[in-house]
Design an enzyme around this catalytic site. Sequence first.
Site, short mmCIF file in Angstrom:
data_model
loop_
_atom_site.label_atom_id
_atom_site.label_comp_id
_atom_site.label_asym_id
_atom_site.label_seq_id
_atom_site.Cartn_x
_atom_site.Cartn_y
_atom_site.Cartn_z
NE ARG A 1 -2.78 -0.19 3.23
CZ ARG A 1 -3.56 -0.28 4.30
NH1 ARG A 1 -4.85 -0.16 4.15
NH2 ARG A 1 -3.07 -0.52 5.48
CE LYS B 1 2.65 -18.41 12.99
NZ LYS B 1 3.18 -19.02 14.15
CG HIS C 1 9.17 -20.55 9.68
ND1 HIS C 1 8.08 -19.96 10.23
CD2 HIS C 1 10.08 -20.65 10.67
CE1 HIS C 1 8.31 -19.71 11.51
NE2 HIS C 1 9.52 -20.11 11.80
CE LYS D 1 13.04 -23.61 12.61
NZ LYS D 1 14.10 -22.60 12.63
CD GLU E 1 8.45 -18.26 20.44
OE1 GLU E 1 8.69 -17.60 19.43
OE2 GLU E 1 7.32 -18.34 20.95
CG ASP F 1 1.40 -17.83 17.51
OD1 ASP F 1 1.16 -17.37 16.37
OD2 ASP F 1 2.46 -17.60 18.12
CG HIS G 1 5.22 -23.59 13.97
ND1 HIS G 1 5.25 -23.39 12.61
CD2 HIS G 1 5.16 -22.37 14.53
CE1 HIS G 1 5.19 -22.09 12.37
NE2 HIS G 1 5.14 -21.45 13.51
CE LYS H 1 4.64 -15.92 21.82
NZ LYS H 1 5.67 -16.19 20.83
P1 NAD Z 1 3.25 -5.97 8.45
O1 NAD Z 1 2.10 -5.31 9.12
O2 NAD Z 1 4.63 -5.63 8.90
O3 NAD Z 1 3.18 -5.68 6.89
C1 NAD Z 1 2.00 -5.77 6.17
C2 NAD Z 1 2.26 -5.45 4.71
O4 NAD Z 1 1.03 -5.55 4.02
C3 NAD Z 1 2.80 -4.05 4.43
O5 NAD Z 1 3.70 -4.14 3.36
C4 NAD Z 1 1.55 -3.27 4.02
O6 NAD Z 1 1.83 -2.20 3.14
C5 NAD Z 1 0.81 -4.34 3.28
N1 NAD Z 1 -0.63 -4.07 3.23
C6 NAD Z 1 -1.47 -3.85 4.28
N2 NAD Z 1 -2.72 -3.63 3.82
C7 NAD Z 1 -2.67 -3.71 2.46
C8 NAD Z 1 -3.62 -3.58 1.43
N3 NAD Z 1 -4.90 -3.31 1.68
N4 NAD Z 1 -3.19 -3.75 0.17
C9 NAD Z 1 -1.91 -4.03 -0.12
N5 NAD Z 1 -0.95 -4.17 0.82
C10 NAD Z 1 -1.34 -4.00 2.09
O7 NAD Z 1 2.97 -7.55 8.56
P2 NAD Z 1 4.03 -8.74 8.52
O8 NAD Z 1 4.56 -8.94 9.89
O9 NAD Z 1 5.01 -8.53 7.41
O10 NAD Z 1 3.10 -10.00 8.21
C11 NAD Z 1 2.54 -10.27 6.95
C12 NAD Z 1 1.78 -11.59 7.02
O11 NAD Z 1 2.67 -12.64 7.36
C13 NAD Z 1 0.70 -11.62 8.09
O12 NAD Z 1 -0.37 -12.40 7.66
C14 NAD Z 1 1.38 -12.27 9.28
O13 NAD Z 1 0.47 -12.92 10.13
C15 NAD Z 1 2.26 -13.28 8.56
N6 NAD Z 1 3.45 -13.70 9.32
C16 NAD Z 1 4.37 -12.77 9.72
C17 NAD Z 1 5.49 -13.20 10.41
C18 NAD Z 1 6.55 -12.22 10.85
O14 NAD Z 1 7.57 -12.68 11.39
N7 NAD Z 1 6.40 -10.94 10.67
C19 NAD Z 1 5.69 -14.55 10.68
C20 NAD Z 1 4.73 -15.47 10.23
C21 NAD Z 1 3.62 -15.02 9.55
#
Ligand code: NAD
Length: 484
Positions: A51, A148, A178, A182, A216, A235, A240, A331
């Site tokens: 976005r 996830k 993920h 591993k 963790e 979670d 996992h 945790k």
């Molecule tokens: P984040 O909030 O840091 O990033 C979200 C991203 O989505 C941003 O780039 C934002 O611009 C984009 N976005 C939000 N709304 C949007 C829209 N309407 N249109 C287009 N783009 C849009 O989130 P994150 O931590 O990167 O996580 C992303 C996904 O991965 C989530 O579903 C989260 O549950 C999953 N996830 C994250 C992690 C992690 O370590 N961060 C681990 C496992 C799973």
Amino acid sequence: MVSRVIPVEPFDLVIFGGTGDLARRKILPGLFRRYLSGQMTPESRIIGAARSEMDAEGFRQMVADAIQEFGGAEKSEKKAIAEFLARLDYVAIDAKGEGGWAQLAGLMRDGVVRAFYFSVAPSLFGDLAERLHLHRIANSESRIVVEKPFGRDLESAKALNAVLATHFDETQIYRIDHYLGKETVQNLMAVRFGNVLFEPLWNNHYVDHIQITVAETVGVGGRGAYYDKSGAMRDMVQNHLMQLLCLIAMEPPSKFEADEVRNEKLKVIRALQNVDHHHIVRGQYDADGSSPSYRDDAENPRSFTESFIAMRCHINNWRWAGVPFYLRTGKKMKARSSEIAVVFKDLGHSIFEGDEARHRNILAIRLQPNEGIDLQVTIKEPGPGGMRLIDVPLDMTFSEALGDDAEDVTDAYERLIMDVIRGNQTLFMRGDEVEAAWAWTDPLINDWERRNDVPKLYDQGSAGPDDALMLMHRDGRRWRDIKG
Ligand code: NAD
């Protein structure tokens, strides 16, 4: 030992959520390392889509920073970083809006693999899938990667599967867990199915019990309010730990091929017995001096969500009848440590006079830290003191076994993304597996919600609540120490 890198086909990978935390910490630095290794070739391209209003140059700068921070990039790699950045592009897109899609369509090339990483909230999956089709960006060969959480119960998981199935065939959908990427997890399959030694013992005649621990040291910190809606069961266990359980318990597939492996994993999930609530311990970490409690972190003083869970499960089949599987995750534990331990039965009879100790073989598969495998065996204590027995580990720490190549123990995300490009779904969860996992966890969660079960408090830096220790003590067993 030098590992062979086989380049993957050229690809266009679009990362929706390309400016998010996951993309910056894992996906983009991982792709850079695959570029450095030669596995991602210069013909491939990565397109960030999110976005945030920025141009391609702004995205490249963001990725350059991410590589410095999370990619282990050295100064000498400057040229490689510049080459990698040249393969990046960016399109500002709102998943729910119409802007940007035509531009994205114009960037896609024919004759290369098209993959779309949905690194965004699951509530956007449907919008993305629909627009990718509407604008003819995805075709029948394209692949999508989803993160996830895949639902929060069976109903929502079914709804997500249905949304994706409207536009994509199951063979195009890559649900990432993920843990499956591993090195040690894959080695678990190599150890089981590539050696004659273990498989004959892998059953209720020889195995006393199995322990799976994912501990963790971090709390829920800044994402407390979000975490409070899920908890350790949703979670960690539903995905996992259950995936690890499947790999350890499944029957040998006839070949190492995606659906063969996934069919066997599914059978394990379907054979899991319902767990009585007396065999489940839920916990919340307590405050510790200036370090806040779980409820403080969650900003919910009446929260009943668990930051720790331990449970005893059984698999209803011939191989595992009577063998308990103890699962535990939490945790703010004493160390960051994940391992699977296969604890074999005691010797039926000891021929060594005066040897009263209990000697057990234990095969421990360490996921972190120090990925590796060790086998505890009993030997004679060295020296002239007679026939005294001690237990010692036969240790295979990958970083030692692989020597100079140790750094090549590829991060799970990198490996899995390369599998997407190769079209190999073996290490990804199939839709029916995810649904079966929720079908098992839903009644357990519903039961404690109905009973208003209050999690037990545990000290930060501990191994969880005392009740979790009792869960094993009652059975005459004990948890392995959580060691970092
Ligand atoms: P984040 O909030 O840091 O990033 C979200 C991203 O989505 C941003 O780039 C934002 O611009 C984009 N976005 C939000 N709304 C949007 C829209 N309407 N249109 C287009 N783009 C849009 O989130 P994150 O931590 O990167 O996580 C992303 C996904 O991965 C989530 O579903 C989260 O549950 C999953 N996830 C994250 C992690 C992690 O370590 N961060 C681990 C496992 C799973």
